[in-house]
Design an enzyme around this catalytic site. Sequence first.
Site, PDB file in Angstrom:
ATOM      1  N   THR A  40       2.106   0.623  -1.321  1.00 42.61           N
ATOM      2  CA  THR A  40       2.911  -0.521  -1.765  1.00 42.61           C
ATOM      3  C   THR A  40       4.251  -0.579  -1.030  1.00 42.61           C
ATOM      4  O   THR A  40       4.689  -1.653  -0.635  1.00 42.61           O
ATOM      5  CB  THR A  40       3.151  -0.478  -3.280  1.00 42.61           C
ATOM      6  OG1 THR A  40       3.704   0.784  -3.647  1.00 42.61           O
ATOM      7  CG2 THR A  40       1.852  -0.672  -4.031  1.00 42.61           C
ATOM      8  N   THR A  41       4.878   0.581  -0.850  1.00 42.71           N
ATOM      9  CA  THR A  41       6.164   0.586  -0.156  1.00 42.71           C
ATOM     10  C   THR A  41       5.970   0.117   1.287  1.00 42.71           C
ATOM     11  O   THR A  41       6.719  -0.732   1.789  1.00 42.71           O
ATOM     12  CB  THR A  41       6.760   2.007  -0.152  1.00 42.71           C
ATOM     13  OG1 THR A  41       6.579   2.575  -1.443  1.00 42.71           O
ATOM     14  CG2 THR A  41       8.220   1.990   0.184  1.00 42.71           C
TER      15      THR A  41
ATOM     16  N   ASP B 190       7.370   5.205  -6.612  1.00 37.56           N
ATOM     17  CA  ASP B 190       6.272   4.282  -6.403  1.00 37.56           C
ATOM     18  C   ASP B 190       6.817   2.878  -6.158  1.00 37.56           C
ATOM     19  O   ASP B 190       7.474   2.299  -7.033  1.00 37.56           O
ATOM     20  CB  ASP B 190       5.407   4.314  -7.668  1.00 37.56           C
ATOM     21  CG  ASP B 190       4.046   3.753  -7.419  1.00 37.56           C
ATOM     22  OD1 ASP B 190       3.496   4.031  -6.340  1.00 37.56           O
ATOM     23  OD2 ASP B 190       3.537   3.023  -8.277  1.00 37.56           O
TER      24      ASP B 190
ATOM     25  N   ASP C 208      -2.684   6.699  -8.047  1.00 31.78           N
ATOM     26  CA  ASP C 208      -2.728   6.524  -6.585  1.00 31.78           C
ATOM     27  C   ASP C 208      -3.846   7.371  -5.992  1.00 31.78           C
ATOM     28  O   ASP C 208      -4.625   6.903  -5.160  1.00 31.78           O
ATOM     29  CB  ASP C 208      -1.401   6.974  -5.945  1.00 31.78           C
ATOM     30  CG  ASP C 208      -0.315   5.911  -6.070  1.00 31.78           C
ATOM     31  OD1 ASP C 208      -0.545   4.921  -6.793  1.00 31.78           O
ATOM     32  OD2 ASP C 208       0.758   6.078  -5.454  1.00 31.78           O
TER      33      ASP C 208
HETATM   34  P1  ADP Z   1       3.523   3.959  -0.077  1.00 30.25           P
HETATM   35  O1  ADP Z   1       4.031   3.336  -1.334  1.00 30.25           O
HETATM   36  O2  ADP Z   1       3.550   2.981   1.048  1.00 30.25           O
HETATM   37  O3  ADP Z   1       2.232   4.647  -0.235  1.00 30.25           O
HETATM   38  P2  ADP Z   1       4.655   6.585   0.242  1.00 30.25           P
HETATM   39  O4  ADP Z   1       6.008   6.980  -0.211  1.00 30.25           O
HETATM   40  O5  ADP Z   1       3.478   7.108  -0.500  1.00 30.25           O
HETATM   41  O6  ADP Z   1       4.636   5.033   0.312  1.00 30.25           O
HETATM   42  O7  ADP Z   1       4.558   7.025   1.769  1.00 30.25           O
HETATM   43  C1  ADP Z   1       3.415   6.788   2.526  1.00 30.25           C
HETATM   44  C2  ADP Z   1       3.662   7.121   3.983  1.00 30.25           C
HETATM   45  O8  ADP Z   1       3.960   8.502   4.159  1.00 30.25           O
HETATM   46  C3  ADP Z   1       2.439   6.828   4.807  1.00 30.25           C
HETATM   47  O9  ADP Z   1       2.819   6.171   5.988  1.00 30.25           O
HETATM   48  C4  ADP Z   1       1.884   8.212   5.080  1.00 30.25           C
HETATM   49  O10 ADP Z   1       1.141   8.246   6.271  1.00 30.25           O
HETATM   50  C5  ADP Z   1       3.147   9.017   5.199  1.00 30.25           C
HETATM   51  N1  ADP Z   1       2.901  10.450   5.016  1.00 30.25           N
HETATM   52  C6  ADP Z   1       2.285  11.065   3.990  1.00 30.25           C
HETATM   53  N2  ADP Z   1       2.249  12.402   4.184  1.00 30.25           N
HETATM   54  C7  ADP Z   1       2.867  12.645   5.355  1.00 30.25           C
HETATM   55  C8  ADP Z   1       3.160  13.827   6.105  1.00 30.25           C
HETATM   56  N3  ADP Z   1       2.809  15.035   5.681  1.00 30.25           N
HETATM   57  N4  ADP Z   1       3.814  13.691   7.262  1.00 30.25           N
HETATM   58  C9  ADP Z   1       4.176  12.477   7.688  1.00 30.25           C
HETATM   59  N5  ADP Z   1       3.939  11.333   7.035  1.00 30.25           N
HETATM   60  C10 ADP Z   1       3.287  11.402   5.885  1.00 30.25           C
HETATM   61 MG    MG Z   2       1.726   6.362  -1.293  1.00 30.00          MG
END
Ligand code: ADP
Ligand code: MG
Length: 542
Positions: free
Chosen positions: A95-96, A62, A390
């Site tokens: 957040t990332t 996270d 989340d």
């Molecule tokens: P954040 O802290 O920004 O939420 P995450 O590690 O949760 O970071 O990653 C979020 C990103 O991963 C988003 O851009 C989301 O669209 C992408 N994402 C989630 N699931 C998939 C998937 N199955 N295939 C491709 N991208 C994905």
């Molecule tokens: Mg996320």
Amino acid sequence: MMGTTPIFVLKEGTRREKGRSAQNSNIQAAKAIADAVRSTLGPRGMDKMLVDSMGDVVITNDGVTILKEIEVEHPAAKMLVEVAKTQDEECGDGTTTAVIFTGELLRRCEEMIEAIHPTVIAQGFRLAAEKAAGVLDGLADSVKPDDLATLRKIAATAMISKAVSANRDYLAGIAVDAVQAVMEEVDGKLVVDEDNFQMVKKQGGSILDSQLVDGIIVDKEKVHPGMPSRVKAAKIALVDAALEVKKTEFDAKIQISDPEQLQAFLQEEENILGRYVEAIKNSGANVLLCQKGIDDLAQHFLAKEGIYAIRRVKKSDIEKLSKATGARIVTKIEGISKDDLGKAALVEERKIGDDEMTFVTGCERAKAVSILLRGGTEHVVDEVERSADDALNVVRSAVEDGKVLTGGGSVHAELSLALRDYASSVGGREQMAIDAFATAFDVVPRTLAENAGLDPIDTLLDLRTAHKKGKKHHGVDVYSGKIADMRKLDVVEPLRVTKQAVASATDAAVMILRIDDIIAGKEFKAGEGAEAGEEGPESEFG
Ligand code: ADP
Ligand code: MG
């Protein structure tokens, strides 16, 4: 004569950095922070293990948790941590992404700043952000609050990158049910009040033992084995006072000269406790939830009356219980009356793992739900909690706004194209800044590809080609390595998450950009940023 004597304006030890050097130092620091969280983005992102000065370990993916845990010195780096916190407060997810995007905006500035004045760049960024918000609105699909299938997809997408990923569908179901249980219409708008959720962690069992409870869980057991374990049609007294005889705060001696006096003395104690229990019984209460202690003797009396009682309940729990059951918090026990009591369908002690907990369900007043989170170890339960948080937040955003986007970098590719077109229509010096903004969006699909071990350049080219052909929802399929329709893969996110990320990243980048003078009373290792690429958080965490 004049000008030869130095004049001290600033306190001794103050450090100052000006002009390009200040800008550079800030940009480097911000980039270092963004680089620190990059590798966690997306379903194939990695986790980080953080160890604080006390030796406590946190394992997480996270973004905001990572940045809160690492102690950041540089003032500009702190601003990036703020971006993550704002994003977390507003949407609970993304957040990332927000931090990486801010870092990328500043990386673009680094090249431009030689040629264009920062205020012009700032102006261009503002125009670009405004345009981006409009494009996002246009891309968003509507989602109905009762469209459970889509809401579950949204929750599952938010959890896919977390350690709980394997159980995400189960947890997504809980998150959606929780939101459904508490959402209400206020002035014609659907609102999901966060205060109506409660998360209770209990180590042990498996993630699949997590459950949604219609009511409030208090992590306490009844104080006496003689009390009932289940009370139906509970009438609940909430007491913020001790069922104990007050001990004097200073040492006092009581001279007792004959045994009868001692007897009378003990009797008086018993009388006081008896009166307390009598008052509670007379109010009609069959459940007592006490914020302070309950004396052994009082416990015995309560058990004799068949009243279920727990003690040392957290203040925050008492407040939630008051809201949910309609009970008034009583501070003077002897003044308690029937009007002070709250109601719930059932108060029950249940064994969870090795411990007993009190479940207050079917509360009369406010809608309140609890999510009981289970997981093998402490670190797992903690990450389950962050993931559930989340998930709850994205479902809440989707229900409140009724708008969703596709993920996997699809909207970022679309934004990138749209803003490039827009840049040429604006022209002038701002055009370069808007172009840079457009390019910065590529960081999301590029990082998703990188973290999945794909070739980032090929992926970006394929993605761009797809979008030029009008495939608006195509993104990076991190599992197959191809560009694919994110709608078909069920990768959906609330509009709010991306919108907020763009807004707060722009604000932070513009603010950092406009600084050309750092005056620091406190040592902050100025210039550290310049080497941050090698020495900064990147090498430690990247
Ligand atoms: P954040 O802290 O920004 O939420 P995450 O590690 O949760 O970071 O990653 C979020 C990103 O991963 C988003 O851009 C989301 O669209 C992408 N994402 C989630 N699931 C998939 C998937 N199955 N295939 C491709 N991208 C994905
Ligand atoms: Mg996320």
